[in-house]
Enzyme design. Structure first.
Site, PDB file in Angstrom:
ATOM      1  N   HIS A   6       0.740  -1.704  -0.269  1.00  0.00           N
ATOM      2  CA  HIS A   6       0.095  -0.054   0.046  1.00  0.00           C
ATOM      3  C   HIS A   6       0.794   1.235   0.099  1.00  0.00           C
ATOM      4  CE1 HIS A   6      -3.586  -2.561  -0.118  1.00  0.00           C
ATOM      5  NE2 HIS A   6      -3.456  -2.300   1.322  1.00  0.00           N
ATOM      6  N   HIS A  60      -9.977   1.804   0.873  1.00  0.00           N
ATOM      7  CA  HIS A  60      -9.585   0.816   1.720  1.00  0.00           C
ATOM      8  C   HIS A  60     -10.342   1.109   2.659  1.00  0.00           C
ATOM      9  CE1 HIS A  60      -7.893  -2.485   2.848  1.00  0.00           C
ATOM     10  NE2 HIS A  60      -6.469  -2.751   2.922  1.00  0.00           N
ATOM     11  N   GLU A 117     -11.476  -4.304  -2.740  1.00  0.00           N
ATOM     12  CA  GLU A 117     -10.376  -2.734  -3.320  1.00  0.00           C
ATOM     13  C   GLU A 117     -10.398  -2.437  -4.885  1.00  0.00           C
ATOM     14  OE1 GLU A 117      -7.163  -3.538  -0.573  1.00  0.00           O
ATOM     15  OE2 GLU A 117      -8.600  -4.467   0.273  1.00  0.00           O
TER      16      GLU A 117
HETATM   17  C1  GLA Z   1      -5.062  -5.235   2.058  1.00  0.00           C
HETATM   18  C2  GLA Z   1      -3.650  -6.359   2.383  1.00  0.00           C
HETATM   19  C3  GLA Z   1      -4.570  -6.964   3.238  1.00  0.00           C
HETATM   20  C4  GLA Z   1      -4.093  -6.436   4.931  1.00  0.00           C
HETATM   21  C5  GLA Z   1      -4.905  -5.309   4.350  1.00  0.00           C
HETATM   22  C6  GLA Z   1      -4.727  -3.471   5.836  1.00  0.00           C
HETATM   23  O1  GLA Z   1      -6.373  -5.589   2.040  1.00  0.00           O
HETATM   24  O2  GLA Z   1      -3.961  -6.815   0.892  1.00  0.00           O
HETATM   25  O3  GLA Z   1      -3.218  -8.068   3.434  1.00  0.00           O
HETATM   26  O4  GLA Z   1      -2.601  -6.252   4.213  1.00  0.00           O
HETATM   27  O5  GLA Z   1      -5.101  -4.790   3.495  1.00  0.00           O
HETATM   28  O6  GLA Z   1      -4.481  -4.796   6.491  1.00  0.00           O
END
Ligand code: GLA
Length: 363
Positions: free
Chosen positions: A123, A194, A329
């Site tokens: 991210h 997110h 997402e």
């Molecule tokens: C995304 C990732 C997960 C986790 C979340 C935040 O969805 O794919 O593995 O890191 O973000 O916790």
């Protein structure tokens, strides 16, 4: 006479349009001021968004009886967002999801980005777009524009990258997010939001019914990096082509579910190109809320909040337990910069990246 009625009609439509009001949301630890915006449509559906990380703070939509309820996880004040939290409601970039071994090659040059998820980068790195203050602008049509300039070299990424995200709340109960990005040097971009949804507003999401418009998903290794294979969902717990309870197969003895500690994978959306198409539908039977996700993006990460562990207290002191929310997402596939066969995430000077995602509440 006709003209007068036409003028009335215009005024009436203006009144019906989404209202936007703003307020102070406090200062970051570095002393930067943040704002919070409330967008309300004609039915009273309401979304609150802060300029800190472009985060959706709350989203109130009606249930089957018409009662409004907040369907996203988050915090009552900026303080919660400044503390460690798993990207609640945030805009994610410069590269959403994971980059394997936290490095990639572009034009023969090796770029290293922060390792903040084991050996990988997640991210956007240590200080991704979720942790910066965006420049807000209220649009005349009731939308909210957020811009951010990610400087050349920020979090290891090449190029000054200018990002614009526009949030609209429509009278059709849609939260529409439009992303645009441009750069002055070759770079990679993967932008998403997110938000953590719970359409009941409480409890876990195992009883939520999910449909995903995808015949394939991208299986992962132990670091949740795609192997590069597009695997058919048929005959696996990843088949959501027909509406299925999220909890129906989540504990099955399946290697991919074990690696993700539940669902934490990217699905390859069935689509021709980059047209806006229906990616997902979530229905929560007890409150009767239904959310559709439409996107121009090729993939969607479906994550069942497996890493939530009850240590975070959110809005109104609520404890956010494991699997008490889900994320959908919309995105390009994880690790695309190292997977030449995946749709490219490269952005060149002179070109503009654009994408649209719509979260639509249909009941
Ligand atoms: C995304 C990732 C997960 C986790 C979340 C935040 O969805 O794919 O593995 O890191 O973000 O916790």
């Amino acid at each position: 006479m006709d003209k007068i009625w036409a003028a009335f009609a215009v005024i009436a439509t203006m009144h019906a349009a989404t209202k936007i009001v703003s307020g102070d949301f406090g200062k970051t630890r570095e002393g930067a001021a943040t704002r919070i915006y409330t967008l309300t449509n004609k039915s009273g559906v309401e979304v609150k968004i802060t300029s800190f990380g472009g985060r959706v703070v709350s989203l109130k939509v009606p249930d089957k009886t018409g009662a409004m309820g907040d369907v996203v996880l988050g915090f009552d004040s900026l303080e919660g967002y400044l503390n460690e939290n798993p990207y609640f409601g945030a805009l994610i970039g410069r590269y959403g999801n994971r980059i394997g071994h936290a490095q990639f090659k572009l034009d023969g040059v090796l770029y290293k980005v922060p390792k903040n998820d084991g050996d990988n980068s997640l991210h956007g790195g240590t200080r991704g777009f979720d942790k910066v203050v965006w420049t807000p602008r209220e649009l005349p049509d009731g939308g909210l524009e957020l811009t951010y300039l990610s400087k050349d070299g920020e979090e290891g990424y090449p190029g000054n990258c200018k990002v614009t995200v526009v949030y609209h709340l429509t009278d059709a109960n849609e939260l529409k997010i439009e992303y645009a990005a441009s750069t002055d040097k070759d770079t990679v971009v993967n932008l998403t939001n997110h938000s953590y949804f719970n359409l009941a507003g409480d409890g876990d999401v195992l009883g939520h019914m999910l449909t995903l418009n995808a015949d394939h998903f991208t299986p992962v290794d132990s670091g949740l990096i795609p192997t590069g294979v597009l695997k058919p969902v048929a005959g696996t717990p990843f088949d959501f082509r027909k509406s299925t309870a999220i909890g129906a197969r989540i504990e099955e003895n399946d290697e991919q579910l074990k690696l993700g500690k539940g669902y934490d994978h990217n699905w390859v959306l069935n689509k021709k190109g980059f047209e806006l198409s229906l990616a997902a539908r979530v229905e929560e039977p007890s409150k009767g809320r239904v959310m559709e996700v439409w996107t121009t993006q090729p993939g969607i990460q479906f994550y069942t909040g497996n890493f939530l562990d009850g240590t975070i207290k959110g809005k109104g002191g609520k404890v956010y337990a494991r699997r008490s929310a889900l994320c959908l997402e919309t995105q390009h596939f994880p690790d695309s910069p190292n997977k030449p066969k995946f749709p490219t995430t490269e952005l060149k000077p002179g070109a503009e990246f654009r994408s649209t995602t719509v979260y639509k509440f249909v009941k």
